[in-house]
Motif scaffolding. Structure first.
Motif, PDB file in Angstrom:
ATOM      1  N   SER A 198      -2.970  17.532  -4.987  1.00  0.00           N
ATOM      2  CA  SER A 198      -3.499  16.208  -5.306  1.00  0.00           C
ATOM      3  C   SER A 198      -2.399  15.157  -5.196  1.00  0.00           C
ATOM      4  CB  SER A 198      -4.093  16.227  -6.708  1.00  0.00           C
ATOM      5  OG  SER A 198      -4.476  14.942  -7.101  1.00  0.00           O
ATOM      6  N   ALA A 199      -1.213  15.486  -5.741  1.00  0.00           N
ATOM      7  CA  ALA A 199      -0.092  14.539  -5.672  1.00  0.00           C
ATOM      8  C   ALA A 199       0.316  14.309  -4.216  1.00  0.00           C
ATOM      9  CB  ALA A 199       1.085  15.054  -6.491  1.00  0.00           C
ATOM     10  N   MET A 200       0.339  15.389  -3.425  1.00  0.00           N
ATOM     11  CA  MET A 200       0.708  15.242  -2.015  1.00  0.00           C
ATOM     12  C   MET A 200      -0.327  14.382  -1.287  1.00  0.00           C
ATOM     13  SD  MET A 200       3.572  16.666  -1.448  1.00  0.00           S
ATOM     14  CE  MET A 200       3.656  16.882   0.301  1.00  0.00           C
ATOM     15  N   ALA A 201      -1.596  14.627  -1.585  1.00  0.00           N
ATOM     16  CA  ALA A 201      -2.645  13.825  -0.943  1.00  0.00           C
ATOM     17  C   ALA A 201      -2.510  12.361  -1.352  1.00  0.00           C
ATOM     18  CB  ALA A 201      -4.016  14.370  -1.322  1.00  0.00           C
ATOM     19  N   GLU A 202      -2.228  12.115  -2.636  1.00  0.00           N
ATOM     20  CA  GLU A 202      -2.060  10.741  -3.112  1.00  0.00           C
ATOM     21  C   GLU A 202      -0.848  10.086  -2.452  1.00  0.00           C
ATOM     22  OE1 GLU A 202      -1.235   8.440  -7.295  1.00  0.00           O
ATOM     23  OE2 GLU A 202      -2.329  10.344  -7.359  1.00  0.00           O
ATOM     24  N   LEU A 203       0.247  10.887  -2.336  1.00  0.00           N
ATOM     25  CA  LEU A 203       1.460  10.370  -1.707  1.00  0.00           C
ATOM     26  C   LEU A 203       1.194  10.033  -0.237  1.00  0.00           C
ATOM     27  CD1 LEU A 203       4.476   9.756  -2.026  1.00  0.00           C
ATOM     28  CD2 LEU A 203       4.933  12.124  -1.405  1.00  0.00           C
ATOM     29  N   LYS A 204       0.475  10.938   0.442  1.00  0.00           N
ATOM     30  CA  LYS A 204       0.145  10.680   1.843  1.00  0.00           C
ATOM     31  C   LYS A 204      -0.708   9.428   1.957  1.00  0.00           C
ATOM     32  CE  LYS A 204       0.372  15.409   3.599  1.00  0.00           C
ATOM     33  NZ  LYS A 204      -0.407  16.533   4.135  1.00  0.00           N
ATOM     34  N   SER A 205      -1.666   9.300   1.047  1.00  0.00           N
ATOM     35  CA  SER A 205      -2.533   8.125   1.063  1.00  0.00           C
ATOM     36  C   SER A 205      -1.720   6.858   0.820  1.00  0.00           C
ATOM     37  CB  SER A 205      -3.612   8.281  -0.001  1.00  0.00           C
ATOM     38  OG  SER A 205      -4.345   7.095  -0.115  1.00  0.00           O
ATOM     39  N   HIS A 206      -0.799   6.922  -0.134  1.00  0.00           N
ATOM     40  CA  HIS A 206       0.038   5.765  -0.457  1.00  0.00           C
ATOM     41  C   HIS A 206       0.942   5.418   0.727  1.00  0.00           C
ATOM     42  CE1 HIS A 206       1.757   2.893  -3.154  1.00  0.00           C
ATOM     43  NE2 HIS A 206       2.988   3.420  -3.071  1.00  0.00           N
ATOM     44  N   VAL A 207       1.542   6.458   1.355  1.00  0.00           N
ATOM     45  CA  VAL A 207       2.399   6.224   2.515  1.00  0.00           C
ATOM     46  C   VAL A 207       1.567   5.628   3.659  1.00  0.00           C
ATOM     47  CG1 VAL A 207       3.719   7.403   4.324  1.00  0.00           C
ATOM     48  CG2 VAL A 207       4.153   7.918   1.930  1.00  0.00           C
ATOM     49  N   ALA A 208       0.357   6.161   3.816  1.00  0.00           N
ATOM     50  CA  ALA A 208      -0.507   5.639   4.882  1.00  0.00           C
ATOM     51  C   ALA A 208      -0.865   4.183   4.620  1.00  0.00           C
ATOM     52  CB  ALA A 208      -1.764   6.483   4.992  1.00  0.00           C
ATOM     53  N   SER A 222      13.141  -5.086   5.992  1.00  0.00           N
ATOM     54  CA  SER A 222      13.050  -5.752   4.692  1.00  0.00           C
ATOM     55  C   SER A 222      11.849  -5.239   3.900  1.00  0.00           C
ATOM     56  CB  SER A 222      12.977  -7.279   4.866  1.00  0.00           C
ATOM     57  OG  SER A 222      11.738  -7.636   5.428  1.00  0.00           O
ATOM     58  N   MET A 223      10.743  -4.972   4.564  1.00  0.00           N
ATOM     59  CA  MET A 223       9.576  -4.440   3.890  1.00  0.00           C
ATOM     60  C   MET A 223       9.842  -3.032   3.375  1.00  0.00           C
ATOM     61  SD  MET A 223       6.323  -5.689   5.981  1.00  0.00           S
ATOM     62  CE  MET A 223       5.776  -7.350   5.943  1.00  0.00           C
ATOM     63  N   LEU A 224      10.518  -2.253   4.159  1.00  0.00           N
ATOM     64  CA  LEU A 224      10.851  -0.913   3.729  1.00  0.00           C
ATOM     65  C   LEU A 224      11.795  -0.965   2.520  1.00  0.00           C
ATOM     66  CD1 LEU A 224      11.285   1.119   7.040  1.00  0.00           C
ATOM     67  CD2 LEU A 224       9.520   1.381   5.324  1.00  0.00           C
ATOM     68  N   GLY A 225      12.691  -1.874   2.509  1.00  0.00           N
ATOM     69  CA  GLY A 225      13.607  -2.020   1.382  1.00  0.00           C
ATOM     70  C   GLY A 225      12.888  -2.482   0.128  1.00  0.00           C
ATOM     71  N   GLU A 226      11.855  -3.307   0.292  1.00  0.00           N
ATOM     72  CA  GLU A 226      11.124  -3.833  -0.840  1.00  0.00           C
ATOM     73  C   GLU A 226      10.197  -2.779  -1.476  1.00  0.00           C
ATOM     74  OE1 GLU A 226       8.911  -7.182   0.475  1.00  0.00           O
ATOM     75  OE2 GLU A 226      10.690  -8.364   0.925  1.00  0.00           O
ATOM     76  N   THR A 227       9.695  -1.901  -0.666  1.00  0.00           N
ATOM     77  CA  THR A 227       8.737  -0.924  -1.197  1.00  0.00           C
ATOM     78  C   THR A 227       9.474   0.286  -1.757  1.00  0.00           C
ATOM     79  OG1 THR A 227       8.524   0.111   0.944  1.00  0.00           O
ATOM     80  CG2 THR A 227       6.926  -1.591   0.395  1.00  0.00           C
ATOM     81  N   THR A 228       8.930   0.805  -2.812  1.00  0.00           N
ATOM     82  CA  THR A 228       9.498   2.012  -3.439  1.00  0.00           C
ATOM     83  C   THR A 228       8.421   3.071  -3.481  1.00  0.00           C
ATOM     84  OG1 THR A 228       8.864   1.252  -5.624  1.00  0.00           O
ATOM     85  CG2 THR A 228      11.084   0.685  -4.895  1.00  0.00           C
ATOM     86  N   LEU A 229       8.857   4.304  -3.292  1.00  0.00           N
ATOM     87  CA  LEU A 229       7.901   5.412  -3.342  1.00  0.00           C
ATOM     88  C   LEU A 229       7.817   5.900  -4.785  1.00  0.00           C
ATOM     89  CD1 LEU A 229       8.930   7.375  -0.135  1.00  0.00           C
ATOM     90  CD2 LEU A 229       6.995   5.856  -0.432  1.00  0.00           C
ATOM     91  N   ASN A 230       6.581   6.012  -5.266  1.00  0.00           N
ATOM     92  CA  ASN A 230       6.388   6.507  -6.634  1.00  0.00           C
ATOM     93  C   ASN A 230       6.046   7.943  -6.615  1.00  0.00           C
ATOM     94  OD1 ASN A 230       6.988   4.042  -7.669  1.00  0.00           O
ATOM     95  ND2 ASN A 230       4.879   3.376  -7.897  1.00  0.00           N
ATOM     96  N   LEU A 237       0.862   2.066   2.837  1.00  0.00           N
ATOM     97  CA  LEU A 237       2.089   1.273   3.041  1.00  0.00           C
ATOM     98  C   LEU A 237       2.348   1.069   4.535  1.00  0.00           C
ATOM     99  CD1 LEU A 237       4.594   2.668   0.390  1.00  0.00           C
ATOM    100  CD2 LEU A 237       3.557   0.420   0.434  1.00  0.00           C
ATOM    101  N   SER A 238       2.133   2.128   5.274  1.00  0.00           N
ATOM    102  CA  SER A 238       2.330   2.016   6.730  1.00  0.00           C
ATOM    103  C   SER A 238       1.367   1.008   7.320  1.00  0.00           C
ATOM    104  CB  SER A 238       2.124   3.377   7.395  1.00  0.00           C
ATOM    105  OG  SER A 238       3.084   4.281   6.966  1.00  0.00           O
ATOM    106  N   LEU A 239       0.119   1.046   6.841  1.00  0.00           N
ATOM    107  CA  LEU A 239      -0.861   0.077   7.340  1.00  0.00           C
ATOM    108  C   LEU A 239      -0.481  -1.349   6.951  1.00  0.00           C
ATOM    109  CD1 LEU A 239      -4.278   1.882   6.771  1.00  0.00           C
ATOM    110  CD2 LEU A 239      -3.245   1.256   8.947  1.00  0.00           C
ATOM    111  N   GLU A 240      -0.010  -1.530   5.727  1.00  0.00           N
ATOM    112  CA  GLU A 240       0.410  -2.874   5.294  1.00  0.00           C
ATOM    113  C   GLU A 240       1.558  -3.374   6.155  1.00  0.00           C
ATOM    114  OE1 GLU A 240       1.352  -3.381   1.141  1.00  0.00           O
ATOM    115  OE2 GLU A 240      -0.424  -2.226   0.548  1.00  0.00           O
TER     116      GLU A 240
END
Length: 164
Positions: A119-129, A156-164, A131-134
């Motif tokens: 579930s965490a991996m799926a959520e992380l993938k979803s969050h990364v996806a 700069s966007m990559l620097g601003e975003t943090t992975l939770n 973020l990638s879309l944004e």
């Protein structure tokens, strides 16, 4: 002096009197006396026989009591041994049951952990996806002609975003 030197008549009558007395005693007294003595002797013999029988019976009872006591001790030992075996079996069964329960709980916990991980991996993938879309959306909004600005923007966007 007739008493000191008895005559033939006195001796004769004394002997006759003694014999008559002896006959009367034998006829009337000796039989009852001998019968009483014989009865007494028989009673003593019977009492001795009864005492011997009682002694033998007591020995038999004592032997029976010892045999019964040995049997009771053997039965008690058998019961104690059986109780120990039952106790050990119950403890063993309880340990096995506890081990089985622990294994089930461990398996359930591992399954839950695996499920949470997925579930965490799926959520992380979803969050990364997302973020990638944004990032892609923001990059596309900017002018696509200036490549340096695009790279700066992405960094700069990559620097601003943090992975939770």
């Amino acid at each position: 002096m007739d008493l000191i030197t008895p005559g033939f008549g006195l001796v004769f009558w004394t002997v006759i009197t003694f014999l008559v007395l002896l006959f009367l005693l034998r006829k009337f007294a000796w039989k009852p006396i001998l019968g009483a003595v014989s009865d007494r002797e028989d009673g003593i013999k019977e009492a001795l026989a009864a005492a011997e029988n009682a002694r033998l019976e007591m020995e038999n009872l004592q032997a029976d009591n010892e045999r019964i006591l040995k049997e009771a001790r053997a039965e008690r030992e058998a019961m104690l041994k059986e109780a120990r075996e039952i106790k050990n079996k119950m403890i063993s069964d309880a340990k096995d049951e506890a081990q089985n329960q622990a294994n089930k709980m461990i398996a359930q916990a591992q399954a839950a952990i695996e499920s949470e991980k997925k579930s965490a991996m799926a959520e992380l993938k979803s969050h990364v996806a997302s973020l990638s879309l944004e990032i892609a959306e923001k990059v596309v909004r900017k002018e696509l002609a200036d490549k340096n600005q695009q790279i700066e923007l992405v960094e700069s966007m990559l620097g601003e975003t943090t992975l939770n």
